[in-house]
Design an enzyme around this catalytic site. Structure first.
Site, mmCIF file in Angstrom:
data_model
loop_
_atom_site.group_PDB
_atom_site.id
_atom_site.type_symbol
_atom_site.label_atom_id
_atom_site.label_comp_id
_atom_site.label_asym_id
_atom_site.label_seq_id
_atom_site.Cartn_x
_atom_site.Cartn_y
_atom_site.Cartn_z
ATOM 1 C CG ASP A 1 -0.303 -0.507 2.483
ATOM 2 O OD1 ASP A 1 0.932 -0.484 2.573
ATOM 3 O OD2 ASP A 1 -1.037 -0.934 3.384
ATOM 4 C CG ASN B 1 -8.679 -0.914 12.087
ATOM 5 O OD1 ASN B 1 -7.719 -1.573 11.703
ATOM 6 N ND2 ASN B 1 -9.154 0.106 11.400
ATOM 7 C CG HIS C 1 -5.757 -1.818 8.877
ATOM 8 N ND1 HIS C 1 -5.792 -0.472 9.133
ATOM 9 C CD2 HIS C 1 -4.465 -2.188 9.066
ATOM 10 C CE1 HIS C 1 -4.578 -0.056 9.453
ATOM 11 N NE2 HIS C 1 -3.751 -1.071 9.423
HETATM 12 C C1 F6R Z 1 1.430 -1.397 6.110
HETATM 13 C C2 F6R Z 1 0.145 -2.048 6.248
HETATM 14 C C3 F6R Z 1 -0.631 -1.993 7.512
HETATM 15 C C4 F6R Z 1 0.196 -2.315 8.750
HETATM 16 C C5 F6R Z 1 -0.655 -2.228 10.019
HETATM 17 C C6 F6R Z 1 0.154 -2.485 11.268
HETATM 18 O O1 F6R Z 1 1.964 -1.627 4.823
HETATM 19 O O2 F6R Z 1 -0.287 -2.612 5.311
HETATM 20 O O3 F6R Z 1 -1.704 -2.901 7.418
HETATM 21 O O4 F6R Z 1 0.736 -3.601 8.621
HETATM 22 O O5 F6R Z 1 -1.228 -0.964 10.122
HETATM 23 O O6 F6R Z 1 1.045 -1.442 11.449
HETATM 24 P P1 F6R Z 1 2.212 -1.529 12.541
HETATM 25 O O7 F6R Z 1 3.124 -2.603 12.103
HETATM 26 O O8 F6R Z 1 2.873 -0.176 12.490
HETATM 27 O O9 F6R Z 1 1.556 -1.817 13.840
#
Ligand code: F6R
Length: 262
Positions: free
Chosen positions: A67, A136, A138
């Site tokens: 992303d 959340n 995602h």
């Molecule tokens: C980043 C992505 C997000 C992160 C998620 C967790 O490329 O796709 O889904 O993996 O927000 O973020 P962290 O690792 O910072 O807790």
């Protein structure tokens, strides 16, 4: 589903680096799906170290990042382009032409995500998709409620996600509202998926995603349906998984708990 709970972040990262290294050693022209954020930083450090030691050769590897913020040009200090350059690409020998990241600075978002989708399809499918999980639920920037049939798209970021990113951007008003992301369908089409989770803020969502029925309200829960999912968590994130009675088997060593979920 294979779940490994490691003692701490460093151990989790080393195990993740071993999984990716194994993939590259067995298939030197692997197509890797890569994530950004805090969680995979240690994984990338591990890969760089293995490259420097001469263990790994990335010269035939192809990468697709999950992303990018929309309307954030690649050279922006908070772009995922910059993140990937600094954490991985500047330090290993992946040819520039093999690196793919959605262009957040593209004028025409639809043309950009369609092109990205076509590029992925040109390689068939992703061999190993690395994922983190948002608090959340995602994965990529597929926020709760995102339809599962999207391959690559332009999505709205939730307030939760934008708030979480606010410190990095110097205030929520500077956090982009939208992002280009690989969708659930492309993630589910990957041959293997490696989900990483670290820290206590992920404990609840990780157990909800993996132990309750899959629902679009928790995008990561769809991964239960993936035929080749590995989850590596540190103890803080994996705590609630370990305690669940639904475990078929698990073995405990000093610093590792590994088990299969039913
Ligand atoms: C980043 C992505 C997000 C992160 C998620 C967790 O490329 O796709 O889904 O993996 O927000 O973020 P962290 O690792 O910072 O807790």
């Amino acid at each position: 589903m294979r779940v490994i709970v490691k003692d701490n972040y460093q151990e989790m990262s080393q195990e993740a680096a071993r999984v990716v290294a194994r993939q590259v050693l067995l298939k030197p022209d692997s197509v890797l799906g890569l994530a950004t954020g805090k969680t995979p930083i240690g994984l990338y450090q591990g890969l760089v170290r293995m490259y420097e030691l001469g263990v790994l050769d990335f010269s035939r590897v192809v990468t697709f990042n999950l992303d990018e913020y929309y309307r954030l040009p690649p050279e922006h200090p908070n772009s995922y382009h910059r993140y990937m350059q600094e954490r991985l690409f500047e330090h290993v020998n992946i040819p520039e032409g093999n690196i793919h990241i959605p262009n957040g600075g593209a004028e025409d978002a639809e043309a950009e995500y369609k092109h990205y989708d076509e590029e992925i399809k040109r390689y068939g499918r992703i061999d190993l998709q690395v994922l983190g999980i948002g608090p959340n639920g995602h994965i990529g920037f597929n926020e709760p409620g995102t339809p599962w049939e999207i391959t690559v798209g332009l999505v709205q970021l939730s307030e939760t996600t934008r708030n979480r990113e606010a410190p990095r951007f110097g205030g929520i008003e500077n956090v982009p509202g939208r992002a280009l992301t690989i969708g659930i369908k492309t993630i589910m089409h990957a041959r293997k998926v490696l989900l990483l989770a670290s820290g206590s803020e992920k404990a609840d969502i990780l157990s909800e995603a993996l132990l309750n029925a899959p629902t679009p309200n928790i995008p990561a829960s769809v991964l239960q349906l993936h035929p080749c999912l590995s989850v590596i968590a540190d103890r803080a994130a994996g705590e609630k998984l370990v305690k669940k009675p639904t475990l078929k088997s698990f073995r405990t060593q000093e610093a590792i708990q590994e088990f299969e979920l039913i």
